[in-house]
Design a protein around this motif. Structure first.
Motif, PDB file in Angstrom:
ATOM      1  N   ARG A 183       1.421 -15.362   2.263  1.00  0.00           N
ATOM      2  CA  ARG A 183       1.539 -16.742   2.721  1.00  0.00           C
ATOM      3  C   ARG A 183       2.472 -16.865   3.920  1.00  0.00           C
ATOM      4  O   ARG A 183       2.277 -17.682   4.796  1.00  0.00           O
ATOM      5  CB  ARG A 183       2.022 -17.621   1.565  1.00  0.00           C
ATOM      6  CG  ARG A 183       2.035 -19.078   1.852  1.00  0.00           C
ATOM      7  CD  ARG A 183       2.387 -19.922   0.677  1.00  0.00           C
ATOM      8  NE  ARG A 183       3.233 -19.256  -0.287  1.00  0.00           N
ATOM      9  CZ  ARG A 183       3.562 -19.741  -1.455  1.00  0.00           C
ATOM     10  NH1 ARG A 183       3.110 -20.905  -1.833  1.00  0.00           N
ATOM     11  NH2 ARG A 183       4.341 -19.101  -2.278  1.00  0.00           N
ATOM     12  N   LEU A 184       3.502 -16.014   3.951  1.00  0.00           N
ATOM     13  CA  LEU A 184       4.472 -16.055   5.039  1.00  0.00           C
ATOM     14  C   LEU A 184       4.139 -15.082   6.166  1.00  0.00           C
ATOM     15  O   LEU A 184       4.880 -14.958   7.127  1.00  0.00           O
ATOM     16  CB  LEU A 184       5.876 -15.760   4.498  1.00  0.00           C
ATOM     17  CG  LEU A 184       6.421 -16.793   3.516  1.00  0.00           C
ATOM     18  CD1 LEU A 184       7.711 -16.293   2.887  1.00  0.00           C
ATOM     19  CD2 LEU A 184       6.643 -18.133   4.202  1.00  0.00           C
ATOM     20  N   GLY A 185       3.017 -14.393   6.043  1.00  0.00           N
ATOM     21  CA  GLY A 185       2.595 -13.478   7.092  1.00  0.00           C
ATOM     22  C   GLY A 185       3.413 -12.203   7.172  1.00  0.00           C
ATOM     23  O   GLY A 185       3.519 -11.596   8.233  1.00  0.00           O
ATOM     24  N   LEU A 186       3.985 -11.790   6.041  1.00  0.00           N
ATOM     25  CA  LEU A 186       4.804 -10.581   6.023  1.00  0.00           C
ATOM     26  C   LEU A 186       3.988  -9.374   5.614  1.00  0.00           C
ATOM     27  O   LEU A 186       3.180  -9.441   4.689  1.00  0.00           O
ATOM     28  CB  LEU A 186       5.960 -10.736   5.031  1.00  0.00           C
ATOM     29  CG  LEU A 186       7.080 -11.682   5.405  1.00  0.00           C
ATOM     30  CD1 LEU A 186       8.080 -11.777   4.265  1.00  0.00           C
ATOM     31  CD2 LEU A 186       7.769 -11.229   6.678  1.00  0.00           C
ATOM     32  N   ASP A 187       4.228  -8.280   6.297  1.00  0.00           N
ATOM     33  CA  ASP A 187       3.641  -7.000   5.914  1.00  0.00           C
ATOM     34  C   ASP A 187       4.706  -6.299   5.078  1.00  0.00           C
ATOM     35  O   ASP A 187       5.583  -5.615   5.592  1.00  0.00           O
ATOM     36  CB  ASP A 187       3.302  -6.201   7.169  1.00  0.00           C
ATOM     37  CG  ASP A 187       2.525  -4.940   6.857  1.00  0.00           C
ATOM     38  OD1 ASP A 187       2.292  -4.658   5.659  1.00  0.00           O
ATOM     39  OD2 ASP A 187       2.172  -4.233   7.802  1.00  0.00           O
ATOM     40  N   ILE A 188       4.638  -6.515   3.767  1.00  0.00           N
ATOM     41  CA  ILE A 188       5.713  -6.100   2.863  1.00  0.00           C
ATOM     42  C   ILE A 188       5.172  -5.127   1.829  1.00  0.00           C
ATOM     43  O   ILE A 188       4.035  -5.253   1.379  1.00  0.00           O
ATOM     44  CB  ILE A 188       6.316  -7.357   2.187  1.00  0.00           C
ATOM     45  CG1 ILE A 188       7.586  -7.051   1.429  1.00  0.00           C
ATOM     46  CG2 ILE A 188       5.327  -8.049   1.304  1.00  0.00           C
ATOM     47  CD1 ILE A 188       8.320  -8.298   0.942  1.00  0.00           C
ATOM     48  N   GLU A 189       5.986  -4.124   1.511  1.00  0.00           N
ATOM     49  CA  GLU A 189       5.605  -3.201   0.441  1.00  0.00           C
ATOM     50  C   GLU A 189       6.842  -2.848  -0.373  1.00  0.00           C
ATOM     51  O   GLU A 189       7.968  -2.852   0.147  1.00  0.00           O
ATOM     52  CB  GLU A 189       4.929  -1.960   0.986  1.00  0.00           C
ATOM     53  CG  GLU A 189       5.769  -1.134   1.911  1.00  0.00           C
ATOM     54  CD  GLU A 189       4.991   0.051   2.477  1.00  0.00           C
ATOM     55  OE1 GLU A 189       5.584   1.144   2.508  1.00  0.00           O
ATOM     56  OE2 GLU A 189       3.835  -0.114   2.874  1.00  0.00           O
ATOM     57  N   PRO A 190       6.651  -2.549  -1.644  1.00  0.00           N
ATOM     58  CA  PRO A 190       7.792  -2.169  -2.485  1.00  0.00           C
ATOM     59  C   PRO A 190       8.465  -0.908  -1.947  1.00  0.00           C
ATOM     60  O   PRO A 190       7.795   0.033  -1.540  1.00  0.00           O
ATOM     61  CB  PRO A 190       7.169  -1.906  -3.859  1.00  0.00           C
ATOM     62  CG  PRO A 190       5.839  -2.593  -3.826  1.00  0.00           C
ATOM     63  CD  PRO A 190       5.394  -2.576  -2.394  1.00  0.00           C
ATOM     64  N   ALA A 191       9.792  -0.906  -1.955  1.00  0.00           N
ATOM     65  CA  ALA A 191      10.556   0.273  -1.537  1.00  0.00           C
ATOM     66  C   ALA A 191      11.374   0.815  -2.703  1.00  0.00           C
ATOM     67  O   ALA A 191      12.099   1.789  -2.553  1.00  0.00           O
ATOM     68  CB  ALA A 191      11.472  -0.089  -0.373  1.00  0.00           C
ATOM     69  N   GLY A 192      11.246   0.162  -3.853  1.00  0.00           N
ATOM     70  CA  GLY A 192      11.978   0.582  -5.040  1.00  0.00           C
ATOM     71  C   GLY A 192      11.445  -0.147  -6.257  1.00  0.00           C
ATOM     72  O   GLY A 192      10.590  -1.028  -6.155  1.00  0.00           O
ATOM     73  N   ARG A 193      11.980   0.215  -7.390  1.00  0.00           N
ATOM     74  CA  ARG A 193      11.523  -0.364  -8.657  1.00  0.00           C
ATOM     75  C   ARG A 193      12.057  -1.778  -8.846  1.00  0.00           C
ATOM     76  O   ARG A 193      13.066  -2.157  -8.256  1.00  0.00           O
ATOM     77  CB  ARG A 193      11.973   0.517  -9.821  1.00  0.00           C
ATOM     78  CG  ARG A 193      13.490   0.535 -10.016  1.00  0.00           C
ATOM     79  CD  ARG A 193      13.901   1.450 -11.164  1.00  0.00           C
ATOM     80  NE  ARG A 193      15.335   1.487 -11.342  1.00  0.00           N
ATOM     81  CZ  ARG A 193      16.030   0.631 -12.097  1.00  0.00           C
ATOM     82  NH1 ARG A 193      15.426  -0.340 -12.753  1.00  0.00           N
ATOM     83  NH2 ARG A 193      17.347   0.746 -12.210  1.00  0.00           N
ATOM     84  N   VAL A 194      11.399  -2.561  -9.696  1.00  0.00           N
ATOM     85  CA  VAL A 194      11.929  -3.870 -10.100  1.00  0.00           C
ATOM     86  C   VAL A 194      13.075  -3.597 -11.065  1.00  0.00           C
ATOM     87  O   VAL A 194      12.939  -2.789 -11.992  1.00  0.00           O
ATOM     88  CB  VAL A 194      10.841  -4.737 -10.770  1.00  0.00           C
ATOM     89  CG1 VAL A 194      11.441  -6.028 -11.312  1.00  0.00           C
ATOM     90  CG2 VAL A 194       9.722  -5.037  -9.784  1.00  0.00           C
TER      91      VAL A 194
END
Length: 195
Positions: A164-175
């Motif tokens: 929705r915010l136009g971010l290219d985001i990926e996990p870099a660590g665990r929750v």
């Protein structure tokens, strides 16, 4: 509504905004989240609030709706570098060392995003716009300082807002649960949507 990126070089141009940002951080992190953090004069701060950092504020008429701190991953102050790396190195006892999938970067093209918050007093009808302004200004400020990527420790729910915010985001660590809130390190690629 305004967005402003503050630095030690320009904070004198913005009246009480810098202090109000730290007051809003106190309200969000110490009062609301009940985190045990340093505070003085009604403001929350830590060892990463140095001249190397930048602070993004979304605000209107003196009220801070949201904020983010940006710090280069090349920063150094005494034994400290930046929050995510210092946690991985075992310097912070409140954040697990295994917060990242790999080694924390030290790279002038990577900046850290930390102390991300949206004030609980931000009206619900403004929240989507506040999120958009916050991320837009963060992205702009990071790019202006040569970042091609932002590494952040954020509430895990923020990954829902990525598209929705136009971010290219990926996990870099665990929750991981920190003081009752699910958080996660994420990597935001700033190179794919340059405009």
């Amino acid at each position: 509504m305004q967005t402003t990126t503050l630095s030690f070089e320009n904070l004198h141009n913005h009246g009480e905004l810098f202090a109000n940002l730290f007051r809003a951080r106190r309200q969000s992190f110490i009062v609301q989240n009940k985190w045990d953090l340093p505070e003085a004069m009604g403001m929350e701060y830590d060892q990463y609030d140095t001249p190397a950092s930048r602070w993004v504020a979304v605000h209107e008429f003196g009220e801070v709706y949201a904020g983010i701190r940006l710090t280069p991953t090349t920063a150094r102050c005494g034994i400290y570098t930046y929050m995510i790396r210092d946690a991985q190195m075992g310097l912070l006892d409140t954040i697990p060392q295994d917060l990242l999938y790999g080694p924390a970067p030290v790279d002038e093209s990577v900046w850290e995003s930390s102390r991300v918050f949206v004030s609980h007093t931000t009206p619900q009808k403004l929240r989507r716009r506040v999120h958009a302004c916050l991320i837009s200004e963060m992205t702009k400020a990071a790019r202006e300082h040569g970042a091609s990527r932002v590494l952040g420790l954020v509430p895990a729910v923020w990954t829902r807002f990525a598209d929705r915010l136009g971010l290219d985001i990926e996990p870099a660590g665990r929750v991981m649960e920190l003081d009752g809130i699910d958080n996660q390190c994420v990597s935001i690629d700033l190179t794919r949507k340059l405009h």
